[in-house]
Design a protein around this motif. Structure first.
Motif, PDB file in Angstrom:
ATOM      1  N   MET A   1      45.984  45.929  38.244  1.00  0.00           N
ATOM      2  CA  MET A   1      45.440  47.255  38.017  1.00  0.00           C
ATOM      3  C   MET A   1      46.605  48.213  37.799  1.00  0.00           C
ATOM      4  SD  MET A   1      42.826  49.497  40.335  1.00  0.00           S
ATOM      5  CE  MET A   1      41.419  48.634  39.720  1.00  0.00           C
ATOM      6  N   ASN A   2      46.498  49.012  36.753  1.00  0.00           N
ATOM      7  CA  ASN A   2      47.565  49.970  36.489  1.00  0.00           C
ATOM      8  C   ASN A   2      47.197  51.356  37.039  1.00  0.00           C
ATOM      9  OD1 ASN A   2      45.920  51.303  34.571  1.00  0.00           O
ATOM     10  ND2 ASN A   2      46.672  50.028  32.906  1.00  0.00           N
ATOM     11  N   PHE A   3      48.102  52.286  36.834  1.00  0.00           N
ATOM     12  CA  PHE A   3      47.949  53.641  37.377  1.00  0.00           C
ATOM     13  C   PHE A   3      46.657  54.299  36.890  1.00  0.00           C
ATOM     14  CE2 PHE A   3      48.763  58.218  37.066  1.00  0.00           C
ATOM     15  CZ  PHE A   3      49.127  58.499  38.371  1.00  0.00           C
ATOM     16  N   GLN A   4      46.442  54.292  35.591  1.00  0.00           N
ATOM     17  CA  GLN A   4      45.282  54.959  35.012  1.00  0.00           C
ATOM     18  C   GLN A   4      43.971  54.331  35.492  1.00  0.00           C
ATOM     19  OE1 GLN A   4      45.298  55.016  30.760  1.00  0.00           O
ATOM     20  NE2 GLN A   4      43.479  56.281  30.601  1.00  0.00           N
ATOM     21  N   GLN A   5      43.912  53.012  35.529  1.00  0.00           N
ATOM     22  CA  GLN A   5      42.701  52.331  35.984  1.00  0.00           C
ATOM     23  C   GLN A   5      42.404  52.659  37.442  1.00  0.00           C
ATOM     24  OE1 GLN A   5      44.029  48.387  35.128  1.00  0.00           O
ATOM     25  NE2 GLN A   5      42.856  48.235  33.230  1.00  0.00           N
ATOM     26  N   ALA A   6      43.437  52.708  38.269  1.00  0.00           N
ATOM     27  CA  ALA A   6      43.255  52.996  39.687  1.00  0.00           C
ATOM     28  C   ALA A   6      42.703  54.403  39.898  1.00  0.00           C
ATOM     29  CB  ALA A   6      44.571  52.834  40.435  1.00  0.00           C
ATOM     30  N   VAL A   7      43.266  55.375  39.192  1.00  0.00           N
ATOM     31  CA  VAL A   7      42.810  56.762  39.342  1.00  0.00           C
ATOM     32  C   VAL A   7      41.377  56.901  38.844  1.00  0.00           C
ATOM     33  CG1 VAL A   7      43.214  59.141  38.605  1.00  0.00           C
ATOM     34  CG2 VAL A   7      45.137  57.703  39.269  1.00  0.00           C
ATOM     35  N   GLN A   8      41.067  56.288  37.709  1.00  0.00           N
ATOM     36  CA  GLN A   8      39.703  56.345  37.185  1.00  0.00           C
ATOM     37  C   GLN A   8      38.713  55.693  38.145  1.00  0.00           C
ATOM     38  OE1 GLN A   8      40.069  54.451  33.370  1.00  0.00           O
ATOM     39  NE2 GLN A   8      40.529  56.365  32.303  1.00  0.00           N
ATOM     40  N   THR A   9      39.086  54.538  38.683  1.00  0.00           N
ATOM     41  CA  THR A   9      38.204  53.829  39.607  1.00  0.00           C
ATOM     42  C   THR A   9      37.947  54.651  40.861  1.00  0.00           C
ATOM     43  OG1 THR A   9      38.985  51.691  38.812  1.00  0.00           O
ATOM     44  CG2 THR A   9      37.935  51.726  40.980  1.00  0.00           C
ATOM     45  N   CYS A  10      38.992  55.229  41.420  1.00  0.00           N
ATOM     46  CA  CYS A  10      38.828  55.990  42.668  1.00  0.00           C
ATOM     47  C   CYS A  10      38.015  57.263  42.458  1.00  0.00           C
ATOM     48  CB  CYS A  10      40.182  56.299  43.279  1.00  0.00           C
ATOM     49  SG  CYS A  10      40.951  54.852  44.008  1.00  0.00           S
ATOM     50  N   PHE A  11      38.188  57.924  41.322  1.00  0.00           N
ATOM     51  CA  PHE A  11      37.369  59.110  41.063  1.00  0.00           C
ATOM     52  C   PHE A  11      35.933  58.730  40.707  1.00  0.00           C
ATOM     53  CE2 PHE A  11      41.269  61.757  40.557  1.00  0.00           C
ATOM     54  CZ  PHE A  11      40.899  62.729  41.482  1.00  0.00           C
ATOM     55  N   ARG A  12      35.733  57.578  40.061  1.00  0.00           N
ATOM     56  CA  ARG A  12      34.388  57.121  39.752  1.00  0.00           C
ATOM     57  C   ARG A  12      33.628  56.755  41.029  1.00  0.00           C
ATOM     58  NH1 ARG A  12      34.719  52.202  37.598  1.00  0.00           N
ATOM     59  NH2 ARG A  12      36.388  52.895  36.245  1.00  0.00           N
ATOM     60  N   LYS A  13      34.345  56.207  42.014  1.00  0.00           N
ATOM     61  CA  LYS A  13      33.722  55.797  43.273  1.00  0.00           C
ATOM     62  C   LYS A  13      34.037  56.812  44.373  1.00  0.00           C
ATOM     63  CE  LYS A  13      34.179  50.829  42.441  1.00  0.00           C
ATOM     64  NZ  LYS A  13      34.736  49.592  43.004  1.00  0.00           N
ATOM     65  N   TYR A  14      34.031  58.099  44.056  1.00  0.00           N
ATOM     66  CA  TYR A  14      34.519  59.109  44.989  1.00  0.00           C
ATOM     67  C   TYR A  14      33.690  59.271  46.255  1.00  0.00           C
ATOM     68  CZ  TYR A  14      31.104  62.630  43.513  1.00  0.00           C
ATOM     69  OH  TYR A  14      29.958  63.321  43.265  1.00  0.00           O
ATOM     70  N   TYR A 105      32.423  43.064  54.443  1.00  0.00           N
ATOM     71  CA  TYR A 105      32.324  44.227  53.571  1.00  0.00           C
ATOM     72  C   TYR A 105      32.130  43.851  52.109  1.00  0.00           C
ATOM     73  CZ  TYR A 105      34.067  46.260  57.836  1.00  0.00           C
ATOM     74  OH  TYR A 105      34.226  46.618  59.148  1.00  0.00           O
ATOM     75  N   GLY A 106      32.090  42.550  51.818  1.00  0.00           N
ATOM     76  CA  GLY A 106      31.808  42.112  50.457  1.00  0.00           C
ATOM     77  C   GLY A 106      32.874  41.161  49.934  1.00  0.00           C
ATOM     78  N   PRO A 107      32.698  40.769  48.674  1.00  0.00           N
ATOM     79  CA  PRO A 107      33.688  39.865  48.059  1.00  0.00           C
ATOM     80  C   PRO A 107      34.972  40.626  47.731  1.00  0.00           C
ATOM     81  CG  PRO A 107      32.013  40.489  46.465  1.00  0.00           C
ATOM     82  CD  PRO A 107      31.583  41.065  47.793  1.00  0.00           C
ATOM     83  N   PRO A 108      36.062  39.912  47.537  1.00  0.00           N
ATOM     84  CA  PRO A 108      37.308  40.600  47.175  1.00  0.00           C
ATOM     85  C   PRO A 108      37.166  41.311  45.829  1.00  0.00           C
ATOM     86  CG  PRO A 108      37.583  38.214  47.088  1.00  0.00           C
ATOM     87  CD  PRO A 108      36.214  38.475  47.615  1.00  0.00           C
ATOM     88  N   PRO A 109      37.911  42.397  45.645  1.00  0.00           N
ATOM     89  CA  PRO A 109      37.816  43.105  44.362  1.00  0.00           C
ATOM     90  C   PRO A 109      38.226  42.197  43.215  1.00  0.00           C
ATOM     91  CG  PRO A 109      39.255  44.285  45.914  1.00  0.00           C
ATOM     92  CD  PRO A 109      38.854  43.011  46.546  1.00  0.00           C
ATOM     93  N   ALA A 110      37.481  42.252  42.136  1.00  0.00           N
ATOM     94  CA  ALA A 110      37.781  41.431  40.958  1.00  0.00           C
ATOM     95  C   ALA A 110      39.029  41.988  40.285  1.00  0.00           C
ATOM     96  CB  ALA A 110      36.619  41.453  40.000  1.00  0.00           C
ATOM     97  N   PRO A 111      39.936  41.113  39.879  1.00  0.00           N
ATOM     98  CA  PRO A 111      41.114  41.607  39.164  1.00  0.00           C
ATOM     99  C   PRO A 111      40.709  42.224  37.821  1.00  0.00           C
ATOM    100  CG  PRO A 111      41.117  39.204  39.265  1.00  0.00           C
ATOM    101  CD  PRO A 111      39.945  39.677  40.054  1.00  0.00           C
ATOM    102  N   VAL A 112      41.366  43.293  37.467  1.00  0.00           N
ATOM    103  CA  VAL A 112      41.075  43.970  36.214  1.00  0.00           C
ATOM    104  C   VAL A 112      41.935  43.369  35.118  1.00  0.00           C
ATOM    105  CG1 VAL A 112      41.116  46.193  35.030  1.00  0.00           C
ATOM    106  CG2 VAL A 112      40.512  46.076  37.458  1.00  0.00           C
ATOM    107  N   PRO A 113      41.351  42.994  33.975  1.00  0.00           N
ATOM    108  CA  PRO A 113      42.160  42.443  32.886  1.00  0.00           C
ATOM    109  C   PRO A 113      43.206  43.448  32.426  1.00  0.00           C
ATOM    110  CG  PRO A 113      39.812  42.202  32.425  1.00  0.00           C
ATOM    111  CD  PRO A 113      39.943  43.027  33.659  1.00  0.00           C
ATOM    112  N   VAL A 114      44.353  42.939  32.008  1.00  0.00           N
ATOM    113  CA  VAL A 114      45.477  43.799  31.628  1.00  0.00           C
ATOM    114  C   VAL A 114      45.141  44.696  30.446  1.00  0.00           C
ATOM    115  CG1 VAL A 114      47.870  43.790  30.837  1.00  0.00           C
ATOM    116  CG2 VAL A 114      47.125  42.140  32.548  1.00  0.00           C
ATOM    117  N   GLY A 115      44.426  44.213  29.478  1.00  0.00           N
ATOM    118  CA  GLY A 115      44.109  44.992  28.297  1.00  0.00           C
ATOM    119  C   GLY A 115      42.934  45.932  28.453  1.00  0.00           C
ATOM    120  N   ALA A 116      42.261  45.915  29.588  1.00  0.00           N
ATOM    121  CA  ALA A 116      41.043  46.727  29.753  1.00  0.00           C
ATOM    122  C   ALA A 116      41.344  48.165  30.025  1.00  0.00           C
ATOM    123  CB  ALA A 116      40.196  46.176  30.900  1.00  0.00           C
TER     124      ALA A 116
END
Length: 116
Positions: A1-14, A105-116
């Motif tokens: 997971m890169n910087f942009q994906q992490a920030v988007q994910t955290c704000f999406r799941k705020y 608390y659930g399954p481990p987080p799925a890895p995000v593909p590099v190109g996504a």
């Protein structure tokens, strides 16, 4: 997971306090918060407070999900209220590697593909 994906994910799941957040997701989001707060503080005090307010719920949710990822309850976030020792204990929990298997608390987080 890169910087942009992490920030988007955290704000999406705020407001999503359930589930799990990987170590990179959490720490990239923490970096985004500190950089934003630092820049906002240089611009104006009001901007700084807006940044802190905008990040408050997403930071709590990401912290809860990160604790879930290492097998701890989100109630451990309250350790942050204890000066020094509580913060150090929380830091220790947050840097632990993810549990590779499913936990309560659930399954481990799925890895995000590099190109996504």
């Amino acid at each position: 997971m890169n910087f942009q994906q992490a920030v988007q994910t955290c704000f999406r799941k705020y407001v999503e306090f359930s589930g799990r957040a990987s170590r990179p997701e959490y720490w990239w989001f923490i970096l985004a918060y500190f950089v934003s707060a630092f820049v906002g503080g240089f611009i104006h005090e009001f901007v700084y407070y807006l940044v802190v307010l905008a990040f408050l719920l997403p930071l709590l949710a990401a912290g809860a999900r990160r604790l879930h990822d290492v097998g701890r309850s989100a109630w451990f976030l309250l350790l942050g209220l204890i000066p020094v020792i509580g913060t150090l204990v929380l830091l220790y929990f947050m840097v632990q590697p993810s549990q590779p298997e499913s936990n309560e608390y659930g399954p481990p987080p799925a890895p995000v593909p590099v190109g996504a």
